[in-house]
Design a protein around this motif. Structure first.
Motif, short mmCIF file in Angstrom:
data_model
loop_
_atom_site.label_atom_id
_atom_site.label_comp_id
_atom_site.label_asym_id
_atom_site.label_seq_id
_atom_site.Cartn_x
_atom_site.Cartn_y
_atom_site.Cartn_z
N HIS A 82 0.82 -1.22 0.00
CA HIS A 82 0.00 0.00 0.00
C HIS A 82 0.85 1.27 0.00
N LYS A 83 2.09 1.18 -0.46
CA LYS A 83 3.00 2.31 -0.32
C LYS A 83 2.54 3.55 -1.10
N GLU A 84 1.93 3.36 -2.26
CA GLU A 84 1.46 4.52 -3.03
C GLU A 84 0.32 5.22 -2.32
N ASN A 97 6.30 16.57 -1.68
CA ASN A 97 6.01 16.01 -2.99
C ASN A 97 5.95 14.48 -2.94
N THR A 98 5.39 13.89 -3.98
CA THR A 98 5.14 12.45 -3.99
C THR A 98 6.41 11.64 -3.86
N LYS A 99 7.48 12.07 -4.52
CA LYS A 99 8.75 11.33 -4.43
C LYS A 99 9.26 11.32 -2.99
N GLU A 104 9.68 8.64 2.41
CA GLU A 104 9.31 8.53 3.82
C GLU A 104 8.67 7.18 4.12
N VAL A 105 7.78 6.75 3.24
CA VAL A 105 7.14 5.43 3.44
C VAL A 105 8.21 4.34 3.49
N PHE A 154 6.97 14.16 9.61
CA PHE A 154 7.12 12.80 9.08
C PHE A 154 6.06 11.91 9.72
N PRO A 155 4.82 12.01 9.24
CA PRO A 155 3.71 11.31 9.90
C PRO A 155 3.78 9.79 9.83
#
Length: 487
Positions: A82-84, A97-99, A104-105, A154-155
Motif C-alpha cells: 500500500h506504499k502509493e 512532494n510524492t517522491k 518517507e514510506v 514525518f507522519p
C-alpha cells in the motif's frame, strides 16, 4: 456541501469517539482544503487508553517473540503493498512532494523490518562459569505501556521509529500523532489490524496539550518517546523524568554543512538544495547553514542561485514539483518574519522566498541569505522552513568552530575529497550524525538517531540497539548448581 468527517480515537481495537467537544480542522496545506476534523482529546480519553493498553500488556508480553515477529513481517508486507496510498495521504496532509512521500514510506517500512528481527534483538547473554559451580544469565523483558508523541513533518517515518520496535519487544503502545497530520495514522492502524495485531496492543489518541500531559502523568505509562520542537521536548523530558518514566526526547536542530575548496561543486550544490529545501525545510536533518571556504564562495553562490531558480514550487501531487508548502499559515507568517529579521540584522538576501509564490496554499519559496554571522537570529534559531544561511570562512577549523557554537548538535555534513579533513571533521565537530559528501546524514533503522546537546534529551536514542535497550528491562539470574556425584 458534504459533511466534514470527524476522526475517532483507536482504543482497544475499536474506533471510539473522544469525550471532547473540541475539534480542529485538518487542512491540505497546498490547497487550504479541509480534509477532516481531528478531536482535541481529553485526559479522560488517555486514561481509558492507558487502562486498556495495560490490560493488553498482561497477555501480549507472554506471546512468544517469534509469533510477535511474524505479525511485524505481515505488517511490513502490507505496508509495501500500500506504499502509493500511504504516500498520497502524506502528500495531501503534509504537503511534501510524492517522491519525498514515497521515500518517507520506505524509511518507515525499514523500521518495521528492523523490528521484525525481535527474536535476535531480544536475546540476552550468559556466562557458564562465574565462580565454582555458578553461572549467570541476562534476560530481556518488555517494560509495559509506552507512549509516543510524534510530529507533523514525518507522519509515517517518525511513529515507525517508535511503535513497531516497542510492540515487537512485547510492550503495548499509545500513539499521539500530530493533530495536523492524522490521516496517515488511520491507514497504519487498518494495516496493523489486518496483520493480526491483537486488541489493545496499539492505541491512538489524537489531541494536544491534555493528551501530552496525560501521557506524562499516567502511572501505567512507563516510557515515552518524543520527537518535536526543543521547548516541548525539554518539557516532556523534565516532566516525564519527574514522574519516574523513561524518556527519549528528540528535538531541534541547526545543521551545518561545510564546503571546502576541493569539493565537487555540482554534486555539492545538488545535495545542499535537496537538504535545505526538500520537505520545505521542515525536518530536523535539514541543511540550515552552509559554511563555505572563501576561495570558492563566489562561484558556489553563483551556481547555487542558478540551480535554485529552477526549483518548481506547488502542490506535491503535481508532476515536477520539488518544493511544497509549509504546514500552516502560522508557519508561513513565522518564516516571513525571519526573512524580515535577517534583513534587519544585515544579512544579504540573495533568494527571496516571498516572491513568485501562489496564495492557493501556504507556500514559501527557497530563501538564501549570504554574509550571515553567528550573532544573527537567523543563524541561532531553528526556522524549520526553506531558509538557508551562508557563512564564508577561511578554513575548516573556523567552520567547525562556528558550527560548535550552536546550542543544537543533530547533524553536520562535509564536502571534500581530503581524507585528513574528513578525519579532523569527524573528531572535532559537535554533532551526532555526520555526512561526508552527502546532504542528509539520517541513519538507517539499525543505527541510532543520535543527536547531541539541545537536539536530544535522554540517554538512549531512537532506533538501532539503543531502541532495544530503551524498550526493554533486564533480569540477571545468578545460579549455583552444585556438581552432583554421578558415579
Amino acid at each position: 456541501m458534504a459533511e466534514i468527517r470527524k476522526l475517532k480515537n483507536y482504543i482497544n481495537g475499536e474506533w471510539v469517539e473522544s469525550k471532547t467537544d473540541k475539534y480542529e480542522d485538518v487542512v491540505n496545506p497546498a490547497t487550504k482544503e479541509v480534509l477532516c476534523q481531528v478531536p482535541i482529546s481529553t485526559k479522560e480519553d488517555i486514561d481509558y487508553a492507558a487502562q486498556k493498553a495495560a490490560e493488553a500488556f498482561k497477555t501480549w508480553t507472554k506471546v512468544a517473540v517469534p509469533r510477535r515477529a511474524r505479525i511485524l513481517f505481515n505488517f511490513q508486507q502490507l505496508l509495501s503493498q500500500h506504499k502509493e496510498e500511504l504516500a498520497h495521504l502524506i502528500t495531501i496532509e503534509n504537503g511534501k512532494n510524492t517522491k519525498e512521500a514515497l521515500g518517507e514510506v520506505g524509511r518507515g517500512i525499514e523500521n518495521v523490518e528492523f523490528a521484525a528481527g525481535a527474536p535476535s534483538l531480544m536475546m540476552g547473554d550468559s556466562l557458564a562459569s562465574i565462580a565454582t559451580d555458578v553461572e549467570a544469565a541476562n534476560y530481556r523483558y518488555p517494560i509495559g505501556v509506552v507512549g509516543g508523541i510524534a510530529p507533523f513533518n514525518f507522519p509515517m517515518m517518525v511513529p515507525c521509529w517508535m511503535f513497531p520496535m516497542a510492540i515487537a519487544l512485547g510492550n503495548t503502545f499509545i500513539l499521539k500523532p500530530s493533530e495536523r497530520t492524522p490521516l496517515l495514522t488511520e491507514k497504519l492502524v487498518e494495516l496493523f489490524e489486518k496483520a493480526g495485531l491483537p486488541k489493545g496492543v496499539f492505541n491512538v489518541v489524537y489531541g494536544a496539550h491534555d493528551v501530552v500531559n496525560g501521557i506524562l502523568e499516567h502511572p501505567e505509562i512507563k516510557a515515552i518517546s518524543f520527537v518535536g520542537s526543543k521547548p516541548v521536548g525539554e518539557y516532556v523530558y523534565k516532566k516525564g523524568s519527574e514522574n519516574l518514566k523513561r524518556v527519549q526526547s528528540l528535538t531541534g536542530a541547526k545543521n551545518h554543512t561545510i564546503v571546502l575548496n576541493d569539493a565537487h561543486l555540482e554534486d555539492t550544490i545538488t545535495n545542499i538544495i535537496g537538504a535545505a529545501f526538500g520537505s520545505a525545510g521542515e525536518r530536523c536533518m535539514a541543511c540550515a547553514v552552509v559554511t563555505v571556504e572563501e576561495g570558492i564562495a563566489d562561484e558556489f553562490m553563483a551556481k547555487l542561485q542558478e540551480k535554485v531558480a529552477d526549483i518548481k514550487i506547488g502542490n506535491g501531487l503535481d508532476d515536477g514539483v520539488f518544493l511544497g508548502p509549509v504546514i500552516r499559515e502560522d508557519n508561513k507568517k513565522r518564516t516571513l518574519s525571519y526573512i524580515e529579521k535577517g534583513l534587519e540584522e544585515g544579512a544579504r538576501l540573495v533568494c527571496d522566498g516571498r516572491e513568485n509564490v501562489s496564495d492557493d496554499g501556504y507556500f514559501v519559496g527557497p530563501t538564501i541569505f549570504d554574509n550571515v554571522t553567528t550573532e544573527m537570529t537567523i543563524w541561532k534559531d531553528e526556522i524549520f522552513a526553506p531558509v538557508l544561511s551562508v557563512i564564508r570562512v577561511k578554513n575548516l577549523k573556523e567552520a567547525i568552530e562556528i558550527a560548535n557554537k550552536s546550542e543544537f548538535a543533530n547533524g553536520a555534513c562535509l564536502f571534500t575529497s581530503n581524507s585528513n579533513a574528513i578525519r579532523y571533521f569527524r573528531e572535532n565537530i559537535d554533532a551526532g550524525m555526520l555526512g561526508i559528501n552527502l546532504g542528509v546524514p539520517a541513519p538507517m533503522a539499525f543505527f541510532p538517531f543520535s543527536g547531541w546537546k539541545s537536539s536530544f534529551f535522554g540517554t538512549l536514542h531512537a532506533n538501532g540497539k539503543d531502541s532495544v535497550d530503551f524498550y526493554t528491562r533486564k533480569k540477571v539470574v545468578t545460579a549455583r548448581y552444585p556438581a552432583p556425584d554421578f558415579n
